[in-house]
Design an enzyme around this catalytic site. Structure first.
Site, short mmCIF file in Angstrom:
data_model
loop_
_atom_site.label_atom_id
_atom_site.label_comp_id
_atom_site.label_asym_id
_atom_site.label_seq_id
_atom_site.Cartn_x
_atom_site.Cartn_y
_atom_site.Cartn_z
N ASP A 55 0.84 -1.19 0.00
CA ASP A 55 0.00 0.00 0.00
C ASP A 55 0.89 1.26 0.00
O ASP A 55 1.84 1.33 -0.78
CB ASP A 55 -0.96 -0.04 1.19
CG ASP A 55 -2.11 0.96 1.08
OD1 ASP A 55 -3.09 0.67 0.40
OD2 ASP A 55 -1.99 2.05 1.68
N TYR A 108 -3.13 11.18 1.19
CA TYR A 108 -3.68 11.09 -0.17
C TYR A 108 -3.71 12.47 -0.83
O TYR A 108 -3.29 12.63 -1.98
CB TYR A 108 -5.10 10.51 -0.13
CG TYR A 108 -5.14 9.04 0.18
CD1 TYR A 108 -5.26 8.10 -0.84
CD2 TYR A 108 -5.06 8.57 1.50
CE1 TYR A 108 -5.29 6.74 -0.56
CE2 TYR A 108 -5.10 7.23 1.78
CZ TYR A 108 -5.21 6.31 0.75
OH TYR A 108 -5.23 4.96 1.03
N HIS A 131 -4.64 -7.78 -0.13
CA HIS A 131 -3.94 -6.51 0.05
C HIS A 131 -3.15 -6.43 1.35
O HIS A 131 -2.08 -5.84 1.39
CB HIS A 131 -4.97 -5.39 0.00
CG HIS A 131 -4.38 -4.02 -0.04
ND1 HIS A 131 -3.68 -3.54 -1.12
CD2 HIS A 131 -4.38 -3.01 0.88
CE1 HIS A 131 -3.28 -2.30 -0.88
NE2 HIS A 131 -3.68 -1.95 0.32
#
EC number: 3.3.2.9
Length: 464
Positions: free
Chosen positions: A224, A370, A427
């Site tokens: 990630d 982000y 993930h």
């Protein structure tokens, strides 16, 4: 064919060639400052010592949590809908009820304090990390490995894999000394007071952290955001990073995307018979990603707005985070009533991760990563087009959000020594399949060491 037509065709071919060169040529490494001050106010003298840290949350925080969990308001789920619309309310009730009546924070806190925690100030921010030094015999080499988590994870994700990486195993004469930092703005690491701290700038902080701890050379691992950060570390600081292992290998260059489009005409030849379905048909995967990327758009544009709601509601926070631990572990679990959360995880360990966000009030600051990483200035760094020559390894778990071929990865990683298609997992590899990930890390680092040995031998012969 007339002379004019031939000239036009020649001009078109030349134009395409120039365009292809421009979008595929290697870009120079950007100049990233190593001492940017991210703390509040102007740069100042701070305590740069390494301080032992222990998780000890105030009782008032826990009492307030219980009050909120006793007063959760639910909306009835739609008939016949499981996790397709997000976290199913009926399943959330069970999670919240367990949290309210059975989850014991003090017991879990003691478990989290099992390993040594520390803090130190890097560029104005108090950075938290867990540091595990293995106790082994002198004939076993100890190698430093920094493992970096992502969102919505934390250092908690690595607790299962710690003993697997610090215990000697057959066939290997080394183990790992582990450094597990919390990304700035996540958990117990202080958040930036100024805008601009994207994943590339976090890579600088992590490099400076390792130097503070005393390591000039080390290995890196991540998934990630962790994969983005370690890739930036390897690209910017090849003199420090001995090798990188990622469980979310990714590259986004014009040429890699062109390859993916061309590959759609012969998918099995491009991606392999067993992997073509992970990439093609492209339209199907595009819409699947579109379905799953709503959170990304919110967090890349308005993290502070959504953060208000998540910070105020522990049940909302749990739903927002745990929905990812269902869908990102296996997309097919969206069609299951309880999201199959308990197929690979247990409720206490899932809530441990949620609690890290809750007790530190870090959900808003975590989402800002982000926003900072998708600014024009950050994207203009174009790190994907700066070649990475550090030895690299990729563990491709079958239920990862996206699949990237080695042909595409070669655009970025020029020394890809290992790329394995894993038998199971999604993930959150360290959390879900720690055994598989640990073995892949060991095999990768063994290849890294062999690479350097051969390189040294070749240099020795050349010097004769």
């Amino acid at each position: 064919m007339g002379k004019c037509c031939r000239m036009l065709i020649f001009a078109a071919i030349a134009g395409i060639a120039v365009l292809y060169y421009q979008i595929t040529k290697e870009l120079p490494k950007p100049n990233i400052p190593l001492d940017t001050w991210w703390g509040p106010g102007k740069p100042q003298n701070v305590d740069i010592s390494i301080r032992p840290f222990k998780i000890n949350i105030n009782n008032k925080v826990i009492e307030n949590l219980k009050l909120k969990l006793n007063d959760v308001q639910y909306t009835l789920p739609l008939e016949g809908i499981n996790f397709e619309y997000g976290f199913n309310t009926d399943s959330l009730k069970k999670i919240v009820d367990f949290w309210r009546t059975q989850y014991n924070w003090r017991e879990r806190e003691a478990l989290l304090n099992k390993y040594p925690h520390f803090k130190t100030n890097i560029q104005g921010l108090d950075i938290h990390y867990v540091h595990i030094k293995p106790q082994v015999s002198k004939n076993i080499e100890v190698l430093p490995l920094v493992m970096i988590h992502g969102w919505p994870g934390s250092f908690v994700e690595f607790y299962k894999i710690i003993p697997m990486l610090t215990t000697p195993r057959a066939g290997y004469n080394f183990v790992f000394e582990l450094i597990l930092p919390s990304i700035p703005g996540y958990g117990f690491s202080q958040a930036a007071a100024k805008p601009g701290l994207g994943s590339t700038q976090v890579a600088v902080i992590m490099r400076n952290l390792m130097e503070r701890i005393g390591f000039k050379k080390y290995y890196v691992q991540g998934g990630d955001w962790g994969s983005m950060i370690i890739s930036a570390m390897s690209t910017l600081f090849p003199e420090n990073v001995l090798g990188q292992h990622s469980n979310m290998c990714f590259v986004n260059t014009p040429s890699s995307n062109i390859k993916a489009i061309i590959g759609s005409f012969f998918p099995e030849s491009f991606a392999g018979t067993g992997n073509a379905h992970k990439m093609y048909p492209m339209s199907e995967h595009f819409f699947t990603l579109l379905e799953e990327m709503g959170y990304l758009h919110l967090q890349a544009t308005k993290p502070d707005t959504v953060g208000v709601a998540l910070r105020d509601s522990p049940a909302g926070l749990a739903a927002y985070i745990l929905e990812k631990f269902s869908t990102w572990t296996n997309r097919s679990w969206r069609s299951v009533k309880d999201g199959n959360l308990l197929l690979k995880y247990n409720i206490p360990e899932l809530l441990d991760n949620v609690m890290i966000y809750y007790v530190t009030d870090s959900i808003t600051t975590s989402m800002r990563l982000y926003a900072e990483s998708f600014t024009k200035a950050h994207l203009a760094l174009n790190l994907d087009r700066v070649r990475n020559h550090v030895p690299a390894a990729c563990a491709k778990f079958p239920n990862e959000l996206a699949y990237v071929t080695d042909c595409q990865l070669a655009e970025k990683y020029k020394t890809l020594l290992q790329s394995n298609d894993m038998p199971s997992g999604g993930h959150f590899a360290a959390f879900e399949e720690p055994g598989l990930l640990a073995e892949d890390i060991f095999t990768a680092v063994k290849k890294f060491k062999e690479f350097y040995s051969k390189k040294a031998e070749s240099q020795k012969k050349a010097d004769l």
